[in-house]
Design an enzyme around this catalytic site. Structure first.
Site, short mmCIF file in Angstrom:
data_model
loop_
_atom_site.label_atom_id
_atom_site.label_comp_id
_atom_site.label_asym_id
_atom_site.label_seq_id
_atom_site.Cartn_x
_atom_site.Cartn_y
_atom_site.Cartn_z
N VAL A 1 39.57 50.82 31.58
CA VAL A 1 39.41 49.84 30.50
C VAL A 1 38.17 50.15 29.64
CG1 VAL A 1 40.58 48.07 31.83
CG2 VAL A 1 38.09 48.25 31.98
N GLU A 2 38.09 49.46 28.50
CA GLU A 2 37.02 49.60 27.51
C GLU A 2 36.80 51.06 27.12
OE1 GLU A 2 33.36 47.59 28.32
OE2 GLU A 2 34.30 45.62 28.43
N GLY A 3 37.88 51.77 26.93
CA GLY A 3 37.83 53.19 26.59
C GLY A 3 37.93 54.01 27.86
#
Length: 834
Positions: A507-509
């Protein structure tokens, strides 16, 4: 011949000196004149072939070239103008989303590392880990109490969701509004406090920390407080802070994962009815997935592309990415069922809508902020990404170290605690390093955010590095625990971390993207001292003004490149012994000097890479990934040195610092070797290898003996273990599996000498030890042990048996406890309904 060698040695030394100190062009011209005069006055006579005359002419030619270039008008005509025209013609236009991503956030200490000459005082000026009395009370009070409420097995297995009592508690005590200001009803905590609170909860439950973390990261709360209208702030922020609204943020969709800017979710500006009134609004169609808290959310933050074909807003047709907030009860909003991300219990699921009309007032910031969504997201992400996952990963790494050192000291094989076996020391040393390094970097980064920075590059490397180190620590913990770790059940305190690791990685990149495309590829443009200015100048619509800006940036860039090449060569030849070091470096001067040397090398190689590969940098992702690794190691070692000073320069920590610094520099070296050995331009490979490794690779990983000393230190000195695992939840309840570890460890340590007495008696044949026999009672009866010693060993036996025990179940207990209704991979409708 000697004169000749001395002459050329002096020429090389002069070049290095002029380059290192960024001498002006006229100084280079004078240097060439001096070399020509010296050569022709006698040195050339020592050479018998015809080349001496040519060498002299070459020096004069160099002097003339530099002399002419020192004249501004000539330099502009023959160098600056052609280069500017070439770059302006070949440079691809930076898209709006790329520009907004590059301009988002702030540049901090990462720029120092890119410069090649880091200013250590700038790092030292970052505040140590300090909380207000209110923040400390919250960490020690409600956060501690929340951790004590959590039953991980019940959450993960029995209920498969975060229980209502946990939701009620975090809402009641303001956990969902930590970043919302007090003015708007929130706790208004610093980023440092948020980070420590998140880390403490993460050390207890990855699922609960997700519930707390997401509203305090990228989401409606931060976006509204930073960009919202006064009406939006007044209405939503108090409700979000009190937990009356549960937010989620919908960015990712089936066709736009890591490349979120390519989203196909659209909004069309139109007019429509809302609350019985005809208003300007947006008709939305979207399809999102992987949305954390989505199934429980009452307020949906939605990112979409906005178009205005009728030009109602007067801002053109393609307005751009926009962010709106929509109540999940609004007609047309569909909240799907839950995904099962790695079997974790936190809520996550899809949502979608078709032709859903919302008023323009629901855009965050109102009409004036339409089309500004990507900038808003990137600016908030620069701060949020620096806190959420790095904090939870660091908390997890520290907890795993505490659990594993306790288990390794309690569990015995071959007549000794497994933690004292050399094979086990190796993973334990890695876990110690990870816990110390991640906490050091977490503290520095959180302090930067607390003082108003939004470190886009550092937040990216922190995200991928801490979650990768967490993954390594989980694997090491499993290896040490063996079968105890792989059998799930109420007593398994490792499984939840193991399940959550892939989520943090993704997640988040996703880490692959963050490492190869963001940290260095964008960081080079953002943190390089001149590159971004050159690009801006080249894309200036006013060519005359652009060339003027370009001239200064380009000239400074050339001086910067030559300085780093010469400086790196000099420091690599001299082993870094002449490198700068800060005052009062507390016996760590060697590491500061080596870090400065490594920074020179990084700046030189990074500069060559960016200049040569240019727009093709994004396609050379193996190179950019290695350069991201190199930058990360520089930052982490710098943070380690700062932590050592902030902690009071404790002598007990010197070996830990040496372990982390030695391994960090070695990994830095490996990354640089990977870049140089695989650089696509062969002559530059030779040049970079000559500059960076003129005498070979200087760094070696920490020795086995150093790792041995560090592990023994942590096992034998409770204060060191406590400091390495600070700010996590530590239970003392024997009915809690981690509390059982703590209580048993203390008993085992207290009984160590008594156990040795019993072992000697067993080896002598005085006492026999087999299943079914009371060997401790026999030892007491024979006078080998006293009554109190026997009682202590009996307690240890019982507690140890509980620590090493694994759960087992009746087959009916482990069958799925839910009613099978089928599933649908597209929309989550039940198979029965179909």
């Amino acid at each position: 011949m000697v004169e000749l060698l001395v002459f050329f040695a002096l020429v090389v030394a002069g070049i290095v000196a002029l380059g290192m100190y960024k001498a002006p062009l006229w100084a280079w011209a004078l240097g060439a004149v001096a070399a020509a005069i010296v050569w022709q006055s006698g040195v050339s006579g020592t050479v018998s072939d015809p080349s001496p005359g040519l060498i002299g002419y070459l020096f004069w030619l160099i002097a003339i070239v530099f002399g002419l270039l020192a004249v501004p008008a000539i330099r502009r005509a023959v160098l600056i103008a052609p280069v500017f025209k070439f770059i302006k013609g070949m440079m691809p236009k930076i898209s709006d989303t790329e520009r907004q991503a590059l301009e988002a956030g702030t540049v901090g200490f990462d720029a120092e590392l890119f410069s090649g000459t880091p200013d250590w005082d700038k790092l030292r000026s970052v505040a140590p880990v300090v909380l207000t009395s209110e923040e400390q009370a919250f960490l020690s009070g409600p956060t501690e109490e929340l951790c004590g409420m959590i039953n991980d097995w019940q959450m993960r297995h029995t209920e498969a969701e975060v229980p209502e009592d946990i939701w009620d508690y975090v809402k009641k005590h303001g956990f969902l509004g930590m970043l919302i200001s007090k003015e708007h009803g929130g706790l208004g905590f610093s980023a440092q406090a948020q980070s420590l609170i998140i880390g403490k909860i993460a050390s207890r439950s990855p699922d609960v920390v997700t519930v707390v973390m997401v509203p305090n990261s990228l989401g409606p709360g931060e976006l509204i407080e930073k960009y919202g209208t006064k009406e939006q702030m007044a209405h939503y922020l108090p409700r979000l802070a009190a937990g009356e609204e549960v937010p989620c943020f919908a960015l990712t969709g089936p066709t736009s994962g890591s490349d979120a800017a390519t989203m196909r979710d659209i909004g069309i500006v139109t007019r429509g009815q809302h609350d019985g009134k005809d208003v300007v609004g947006i008709r939305l169609t979207w399809d999102k997935r992987y949305i954390t808290l989505g199934p429980n959310a009452t307020l949906l933050g939605l990112a979409f592309r906005l178009f205005d074909p009728d030009k109602i807003l007067g801002k053109g047709e393609n307005i751009g990415i926009t962010v709106a907030m929509i109540p999940t009860t609004h007609p047309g909003v569909n909240i799907g069922r839950q995904h099962l991300p790695s079997g974790n219990a936190f809520p996550n699921g899809p949502n979608w809508g078709k032709d859903v009309f919302i008023p323009i007032d629901w855009v965050i910031g109102g009409e004036k902020m339409v089309g500004q969504g990507w900038r808003m997201l990137m600016e908030c992400l620069s701060a949020g990404r620096a806190i959420s996952l790095p904090s939870s990963a660091t908390g997890g790494a520290k907890a795993l170290l505490r659990f594993t050192t306790a288990y390794g000291r309690i569990r015995k094989q071959f007549g000794l605690p497994v933690a004292r076996m050399e094979g086990i020391e190796e993973p334990l040393a890695r876990m110690i390093e990870n816990a110390y390094v991640c906490e050091a970097a977490r503290g520095v980064t959180a302090a930067m955010v607390s003082r108003g920075e939004r470190p886009s590059v550092l937040s990216a490397l922190m995200k991928y590095q801490t979650t990768e180190r967490m993954r390594q620590s989980v694997n090491d913990a499993f290896d040490v625990h063996g079968g105890r770790a792989i059998c799930d059940g109420p007593s398994n305190y490792l499984q939840s971390a193991y399940q959550m690791v892939p989520v943090g990685i993704t997640v988040e990149g996703a880490n692959i993207l963050t490492r190869t495309l963001i940290t260095f590829a964008q960081g080079a443009l953002r943190s390089h001292p001149y590159l971004f200015d050159e690009i801006h100048a080249a894309q200036d619509l006013d060519s005359e003004r652009g060339q003027e800006k370009f001239e200064k940036a380009f000239g400074d860039h050339i001086a910067f490149s030559v300085s780093n090449a010469c400086g790196a060569f000099f420091h690599n030849l001299t082993g870094g012994h002449f490198g700068a070091q800060p005052e009062h470096s507390a016996g760590q001067a060697q590491w500061y000097r080596q870090l400065g040397r490594a920074s020179r090398n990084f700046a030189f190689v990074a500069d060559v890479t960016v200049v040569i590969l240019g727009g093709g940098l994004k396609t050379k992702q193996k190179l950019t990934g290695r350069l991201a690794d190199a930058l990360s190691e520089l930052f982490f070692v710098a943070c380690v040195l700062k932590r050592f000073e902030d902690d009071g320069k404790l002598s007990s920590d010197k070996d830990i610092v040496a372990l982390a610094a030695a391994n960090g520099l070695f990994r830095f070296q490996e990354a640089m070797c990977g870049v140089i050995n695989n650089f696509p331009v062969a002559p530059l490979r030779w040049l970079m290898r000559t500059v960076v490794f003129p005498l070979g690779c200087p760094y070696r990983p920490a020795s086995d003996d150093l790792g041995h000393r560090v592990v023994r230190l942590v096992l034998q000195v409770p204060e060191v273990r406590d400091r390495l695992t600070c700010h996590i939840y530590v239970s003392q309840d024997v009915e809690d599996p981690t509390g059982l570890l703590e209580v048993t460890l203390k008993k085992v340590v207290a009984a160590e000498e008594t156990e040795k007495k019993l072992e000697r008696a067993i080896q002598a044949g005085t006492v026999r030890r087999y299943h079914g026999m009371d060997w401790i009672g026999d030892a007491v009866a024979k006078g080998v042990l006293t009554e109190s010693e026997g009682q202590l060993l009996c307690e240890v036996e019982v507690l140890t048996a509980r620590v090493i025990a694994v759960d087992d179940f009746d087959p009916t207990e482990v069958k799925p406890h839910y009613v099978k209704v089928g599933h649908n991979s597209r929309r989550g409708e039940s198979a029965a309904a179909e």
